[in-house]
Design a protein around this motif. Structure first.
Motif, PDB file in Angstrom:
ATOM      1  N   GLN A 113      17.988   4.535  -3.096  1.00 20.63           N
ATOM      2  CA  GLN A 113      16.643   4.773  -2.551  1.00 20.63           C
ATOM      3  C   GLN A 113      15.747   3.547  -2.761  1.00 20.63           C
ATOM      4  OE1 GLN A 113      15.961   7.318  -0.583  1.00 20.63           O
ATOM      5  NE2 GLN A 113      18.030   8.078  -0.931  1.00 20.63           N
ATOM      6  N   LYS A 128      16.763   0.899  -0.285  1.00 18.75           N
ATOM      7  CA  LYS A 128      16.206   1.181   1.045  1.00 18.75           C
ATOM      8  C   LYS A 128      14.747   0.730   1.134  1.00 18.75           C
ATOM      9  CE  LYS A 128      16.700   5.439   2.166  1.00 18.75           C
ATOM     10  NZ  LYS A 128      16.981   6.794   2.636  1.00 18.75           N
ATOM     11  N   LYS A 129      14.054   0.815   0.054  1.00 14.03           N
ATOM     12  CA  LYS A 129      12.642   0.414   0.013  1.00 14.03           C
ATOM     13  C   LYS A 129      12.490  -1.107   0.056  1.00 14.03           C
ATOM     14  CE  LYS A 129       8.730   0.666  -3.198  1.00 14.03           C
ATOM     15  NZ  LYS A 129       8.315   1.180  -4.514  1.00 14.03           N
ATOM     16  N   GLU A 159      15.143  -3.573   0.402  1.00 16.01           N
ATOM     17  CA  GLU A 159      16.124  -4.298   1.227  1.00 16.01           C
ATOM     18  C   GLU A 159      16.421  -3.481   2.481  1.00 16.01           C
ATOM     19  OE1 GLU A 159      17.533  -7.265   0.961  1.00 16.01           O
ATOM     20  OE2 GLU A 159      17.014  -7.873  -1.085  1.00 16.01           O
ATOM     21  N   LYS A 160      15.356  -3.012   3.098  1.00 11.32           N
ATOM     22  CA  LYS A 160      15.462  -2.089   4.223  1.00 11.32           C
ATOM     23  C   LYS A 160      16.357  -2.627   5.342  1.00 11.32           C
ATOM     24  CE  LYS A 160      12.668   0.608   7.375  1.00 11.32           C
ATOM     25  NZ  LYS A 160      11.339   1.017   7.778  1.00 11.32           N
ATOM     26  N   GLU A 200      19.787  -0.862   6.546  1.00  7.17           N
ATOM     27  CA  GLU A 200      19.847  -0.355   7.920  1.00  7.17           C
ATOM     28  C   GLU A 200      20.951  -1.045   8.713  1.00  7.17           C
ATOM     29  OE1 GLU A 200      15.931  -0.705   9.581  1.00  7.17           O
ATOM     30  OE2 GLU A 200      15.215   1.083   8.529  1.00  7.17           O
TER      31      GLU A 200
END
Length: 105
Positions: A85, A88-89, A91-92, A96
């Motif tokens: 999580q 994702k914040k 190293e979006k 993705e």
């Protein structure tokens, strides 16, 4: 074909049932570059102050990522999911792109 699957707030890959951070360990070690804010977010949740200080003192992002994988991320699924999580914040685009690539494989 490998797909990322999200069940019960956990992110797994279908082939082999490994968590995303396990399935992509080598790639994440080499490609995560924004490690300082990731460490900041992990402090107090996954890593304690002493481990945080030792990890930050390492020279390269790769060394810091290896340190995370050799310690805190071995603690279990909860630590892996928290790390995912946070990735994702911070190293979006990397996450993705990896998930997108997995879907098209």
């Amino acid at each position: 074909m490998t797909l990322a699957l999200r069940l019960d707030q956990k992110t797994w890959t279908i082939s082999g049932q490994n968590h995303f951070v396990d399935a992509h360990e080598a790639e994440l070690i080499h490609r995560v570059s924004n490690i300082e804010p990731i460490l900041d977010d992990l402090k107090g949740k996954i890593i304690q102050q002493e481990a945080y200080d030792k990890t930050r003192a390492l020279q390269t992002s790769q060394e810091k990522m290896r340190k995370l994988y050799s310690g805190p991320l071995k603690a279990g699924d909860a630590s892996k999911e928290a790390f995912y999580q946070i990735l994702k914040k911070h190293e979006k685009m990397l996450i993705e792109a990896r998930v997108s690539f997995m879907i098209t494989e």
